[in-house]
Design an enzyme around this catalytic site. Structure first.
Site, PDB file in Angstrom:
ATOM      1  N   GLY A 157      -0.856 -20.926 -35.320  1.00 53.65           N
ATOM      2  CA  GLY A 157      -0.210 -20.976 -34.014  1.00 53.65           C
ATOM      3  C   GLY A 157      -1.236 -20.901 -32.900  1.00 53.65           C
ATOM      4  N   VAL A 158      -0.895 -21.502 -31.770  1.00 56.06           N
ATOM      5  CA  VAL A 158      -1.771 -21.469 -30.604  1.00 56.06           C
ATOM      6  C   VAL A 158      -0.897 -21.159 -29.397  1.00 56.06           C
ATOM      7  CG1 VAL A 158      -3.460 -22.731 -29.231  1.00 56.06           C
ATOM      8  CG2 VAL A 158      -3.137 -23.317 -31.633  1.00 56.06           C
ATOM      9  N   GLY A 159      -1.414 -20.323 -28.514  1.00 54.79           N
ATOM     10  CA  GLY A 159      -0.624 -20.018 -27.316  1.00 54.79           C
ATOM     11  C   GLY A 159      -1.509 -19.543 -26.199  1.00 54.79           C
ATOM     12  N   GLY A 160      -0.898 -19.109 -25.148  1.00 51.68           N
ATOM     13  CA  GLY A 160      -1.647 -18.659 -23.980  1.00 51.68           C
ATOM     14  C   GLY A 160      -2.584 -17.513 -24.300  1.00 51.68           C
ATOM     15  N   LYS A 182      -4.025 -12.309 -34.599  1.00 46.59           N
ATOM     16  CA  LYS A 182      -3.874 -12.885 -33.261  1.00 46.59           C
ATOM     17  C   LYS A 182      -5.126 -12.557 -32.466  1.00 46.59           C
ATOM     18  CE  LYS A 182      -0.558 -11.912 -29.628  1.00 46.59           C
ATOM     19  NZ  LYS A 182       0.806 -11.429 -29.411  1.00 46.59           N
ATOM     20  N   GLY A 217      -4.092 -16.906 -27.130  1.00 46.88           N
ATOM     21  CA  GLY A 217      -5.187 -17.334 -27.985  1.00 46.88           C
ATOM     22  C   GLY A 217      -4.609 -17.977 -29.229  1.00 46.88           C
ATOM     23  N   VAL A 263      -3.527 -17.859 -33.464  1.00 46.04           N
ATOM     24  CA  VAL A 263      -3.096 -16.983 -34.548  1.00 46.04           C
ATOM     25  C   VAL A 263      -3.530 -17.611 -35.878  1.00 46.04           C
ATOM     26  CG1 VAL A 263      -1.149 -15.863 -35.674  1.00 46.04           C
ATOM     27  CG2 VAL A 263      -1.114 -16.209 -33.218  1.00 46.04           C
ATOM     28  N   ASP A 305      13.500 -11.739 -25.599  1.00 44.07           N
ATOM     29  CA  ASP A 305      13.326 -13.118 -26.041  1.00 44.07           C
ATOM     30  C   ASP A 305      13.864 -13.270 -27.463  1.00 44.07           C
ATOM     31  OD1 ASP A 305      12.698 -15.736 -25.699  1.00 44.07           O
ATOM     32  OD2 ASP A 305      10.538 -15.503 -25.940  1.00 44.07           O
TER      33      ASP A 305
END
Ligand code: NAG
Ligand code: NAG
Ligand code: NAG
Ligand code: NAG
Ligand code: NAG
Length: 842
Positions: free
Chosen positions: A513-516, A534, A518, A520, A630
């Site tokens: 996974g990639v997100g704001g 993470k 950084g 995972v 969420d």
């Protein structure tokens, strides 16, 4: 005479009432309605039909002065008769108006310098104070450069800490000058008119403006429409047209609809703004052009050094379907709302909606910029609208709306000065008491986040540190944060080398996974345990604080149905969190959009029960209530045994104290799952999670996404679509075809009822997670019982599904996250979403 006066006032109230009902709304009737014509000796009916009574005598309105002169002048027929007479004061004088109701009131003052042989009222200099709030300081009509009468409108609290149950209006001329006034209106206001959570700009945690803060109307504008008079407004407000404020009139186009078609959803009302306001708007010129790259901009000159309250009114009557109009809203070049989709809040078109902000104008700038423009979600064709706007100046810490001095002081009236100094002292003492209260409440109570409580605490803090909203909150939460530190049961501390080894030196092929925040990675620890790693890439101070808080809080949470934090690493400025690895991935993948085998009804119920247990624990089990904020099928992860665990319970969802340290998440959630009440009022409670969980229940039953724009309009939103059938008692029409014939009617009915209760419009009507859990367990029992009897006599199952909704082919592109502050959610290539697989930076 006195009784006659009483009668007159009584008739005035009747008139207030009549004029409201003529608007045709079941609407507000003010308890206090004083309409006073100053200096005149007869009652005056003004243009809008209201009758102003003379200020001679009377028991409710007392004028404490013997040095008054009345001026009457009939030569000006230009304006209302109200402006033909004025009362004139050579000494400081006080109107005391005994109101029946305490709380916020409208106070409107009419000024017009009538001709007088002895005094030139145009150049008269005087100050006006109401209940300790300076409204005008050494004001002179001549400085306005204005020929028309002046109407000043304020919102003043009556019966607050610094006043009795009266409205005390003091007019004080400067030495050698005179003061005058033509008309006074004191009208009670519907409850809660300004009690909605406001979002500070730049964005931070919302709070409610304390009622002790007085407001002065600076602008009230009806976008794209004509001027509206008190006749068109249940609260007798005036709405001006917006063309003088538009920076580039060519960028906007007026649009309008029939005012009767404007709907007021729960929480909104005609008292917030009349339908005439919502029925007109400015939209982007050439709105149908595919690639518009501009904003519509309005500017409003204001006084710097003050904080302004900004209320924006929206009503989408330009779209043909829901979720079509998505745009950004800016105040002073800063994002106020990103990707605003009014229809997710109102759940309908042509429905009224408003949002409140506060803007600190201490930046040396004396203009408020308001902009609406295309969202960078690249919705096409892009458009943006604004229907109405109110800008109100808030009284400063010195209780002034005019000037920055401390308290009121007049050269001519010593006694008055003293009185007001006393008021200021009282105010300061009050604030100190407030401070003590806050300190006490911080240390004594770590109870569940309850809205009214937060409101109280925030308003007190705002008062006690009136100079800086941000600082005050940081101080408070820092205090409470410190007091939670003693219980140090943090997770395991990993060496950076261990992490490197576990993730094969952060091998790209292990990225799940990639997100704001950084990336995972999937990893394997030395002992063979699989983990999700993470790795934060932000080295900012803010990121660090959040990282620490997350560790601190997450490591306290241990529950079978929550994804747990194993440990962390902060060596070499790294910010790494290590979670347990969930082999099954997100629940959503098991429902649709992948090749996983279908889940049976029993498995689905068990998964829902597991998730409900996790949420129930979040709400009630920890020392503080935690609101997930969420809840969705991608945040419910499954392990290899299909045990459900709730993920993504980050720091921004903790109770109020910690929430305050965080200036980043004002409105957060995902389309389709958001509690409409939370959106409307921006007041978050644990019941918002219950709503989202209701959406999850429907998703589990129907095996389709919460929002699927590719479906016909009425089916796009699962909550709406499923409720449509649930209300008819025919939920079986839309269930996952795979479940056909395998679900007992009883269990389906109970399940539908439970989901329906979760999706109730108001939080108070929704059950607690504990109740939901109990109900789901009951559903499971019903199913088991039916199975038993099915085996016995082969009956009671739903025979056939008459028709079913189309299956969703892919899980991609039908979910859009709303993230505050320009964060963007990146989806993984497999279309899988989850906090752990796809973390958001906070
Ligand atoms: C009140 O009005 C009457 C006429 O209606 C007038 O004669 C009288 O002088 C007025 N009194 C004052 C005090 O203005
Ligand atoms: C104001 O309201 C009246 C009816 O009360 C209506 O006839 C009129 O058109 C309205 N004016 C505007 C400008 O909306
Ligand atoms: C916003 O940007 C415009 C144009 O760049 C500028 O003129 C204006 O001063 C800015 N306003 C504020 C409040 O920063
Ligand atoms: C709209 O205004 C905001 C703030 O001033 C700015 O950041 C943004 O780029 C503008 N959008 C367009 C399309 O010009
Ligand atoms: C407003 O901003 C100024 C300057 O940044 C700051 O000094 C002041 O404390 C702020 N006021 C509030 C109430 O936040």
């Amino acid at each position: 005479m006195v009784s006659l006066k009483g009668l007159l006032l009584f008739s005035a109230s009747i008139l207030c009432f009549l004029s409201f009902s003529s608007l045709g709304f079941a609407s507000f009737t003010p308890i206090d309605c004083f309409l006073i014509s100053c200096g005149g000796n007869k009652s005056i009916q003004v243009e809008d039909g209201r009758v102003f009574e003379s200020d001679f005598g009377g028991s409710d309105v007392v004028l404490s002065t013997n040095s008054l002169i009345t001026v009457s002048n009939n030569e000006n027929g230009l304006f209302s008769e109200l402006h033909n007479s004025a009362r004139l004061f050579t000494k400081s004088s006080v109107y005391t108006i005994s109101t029946k109701q305490i709380g916020r009131h409208w106070l409107r003052l009419h000024f017009y310098p009538v001709k007088n042989n002895k005094h030139n009222l145009k150049s008269a200099v005087f100050s006006v104070v109401a209940n300790g709030i300076t409204l005008l300081h050494e004001f002179s009509f001549s400085r306005l450069g204005k020929k028309e009468p002046l109407l000043k409108e304020y919102v003043i609290e009556i019966g607050g800490s610094s006043s009795s149950g009266d409205l005390v209006l003091t007019l004080s001329p400067v030495s050698g000058s005179v003061a005058f006034i033509n008309g006074i209106e004191v009208v009670s206001m519907p409850e809660g008119q300004f009690d909605f959570s406001v979002v500070p700009i730049p964005r931070g945690p919302g709070f409610v403006v304390p009622s002790s803060v007085a407001l002065e109307t600076a602008y009230r504008v009806n976008m794209g429409g004509p001027k509206l008079t008190p006749r068109n407004d249940t609260l007798w407000r005036v709405w001006n047209s917006d063309h003088t404020f538009l920076v580039n009139p060519a960028s906007a186009r007026k649009v309008s609809t029939d005012p009767k078609s404007v709907k007021y959803p729960a929480g909104e009302s005609v008292d917030i703004a009349p339908n005439w306001v919502y029925a007109t708007a400015q939209e982007m010129a050439d709105a149908k052009v595919i690639d518009q790259k501009f904003n519509i901009t309005w500017t409003f000159p204001v006084e710097d050094g003050f904080i302004y309250f900004v209320r924006m009114h929206f009503c989408d009557f330009v779209s043909l379907s829901l979720n079509n109009l998505i745009f950004d809203v800016y105040i002073n070049n800063q994002t106020a709302v990103e990707s605003l989709d009014i229809s997710t809040k109102t759940m309908a078109l042509s429905a009224a909606y408003f949002v409140d902000f506060v803007v600190n104008m201490s930046t040396g700038s004396n203009k408020i910029f308001v902009q609406v423009g295309p969202s960078n979600l690249r919705i096409t064709p892009s458009n943006a609208i604004l229907n109405g706007l109110e800008i109100m100046k808030m009284s400063n810490p010195s209780s002034s709306l005019d000037g920055k001095f401390v308290g009121y002081s007049s050269n001519s009236e010593r006694s008055n000065t003293k009185r007001h100094v006393m008021l200021v002292i009282f105010a300061i003492l009050g604030s100190l008491a407030g401070l003590l209260l806050i300190a006490a409440s911080c240390f004594l109570c770590f109870v569940c986040f309850r809205k009214p409580k937060m409101v109280k605490q925030k308003s007190l803090s705002w008062l006690s540190f009136p100079n800086h909203i941000g600082i005050s909150e940081t101080k408070i939460s820092a205090g409470s944060f410190a007091s939670t530190t003693p219980s140090r049961t943090l997770g395991r501390i990993f060496a950076f080398s261990e992490i490197r080894e576990a993730t094969k030196d952060f091998d790209e092929s292990l990225v799940i996974g990639v997100g704001g925040f950084g990336k995972v990675y999937k990893g394997v620890l030395e002992n063979g345990v699989m983990v999700a790693v993470k790795r934060g890439n932000s080295k900012s101070q803010q990121g660090l604080v959040e990282f620490r808080t997350e560790i601190e809080m997450l490591s306290k949470l241990r529950h079978r149905h929550l994804v747990s934090l194993i440990g962390y690493c902060e060596e070499l400025n790294e910010m790494i969190l290590v979670y347990e690895f969930m082999a099954g991935g997100p629940l959503r993948k098991h429902l649709y959009g992948s090749d996983f085998p279908h889940l049976s009804w029993k498995q689905r119920l068990e998964i829902c029960i597991g998730a409900a247990k996790g949420l129930h624990y979040l709400h009630t089990g920890a020392a503080e209530c935690i609101i997930h904020r969420d809840v969705k099928t991608t945040n419910i992860l499954l392990d290899e045994n299909l045990t459900a665990k709730v993920a993504d319970f980050g720091l921004s969802k903790f109770g109020p104290a910690l929430d305050q340290t965080h200036v980043s998440t004002a409105v957060k959630g995902s389309f389709g799952y958001l509690d409409p009440e939370y959106y409307r009022r921006q007041q978050l409670t644990e019941k918002s999670d219950v709503y989202s969980f209701g959406v999850v229940l429907m998703e589990v039953l129907c095996a389709r996404s919460a929002i699927n724009p590719s479906l016909p309009r009425e089916q796009v939103n699962i909550a709406e679509w499923a409720m449509h059938w649930q209300k008819k008692g025919q939920l079986e029409h839309i269930i996952d075809p795979y479940l056909a014939g395998k679900v007992s009617i009883d269990s389906l009915r109970k399940y539908g009822e439970t989901a329906e209760k979760c999706l109730a419009e108001y939080g108070v009507e929704r059950p607690s997670m504990g109740d939901v859990l109990w109900n789901l367990e009951y559903v499971l029992n019903l199913q088991a019982a039916a199975r038993q009897s099915l085996e016995d006599e082969n009956s009671n199952a739903i025979p056939d599904i008459p028709y079913s909704i189309p299956r969703v082919e892919s899980g991609e592109a039908d979910e859009i996250d709303i993230v505050s502050h320009g964060e963007s959610d990146v989806t993984t290539s497999s279309g899988v979403f989850s906090q752990i697989m796809n973390p958001k930076g906070r």
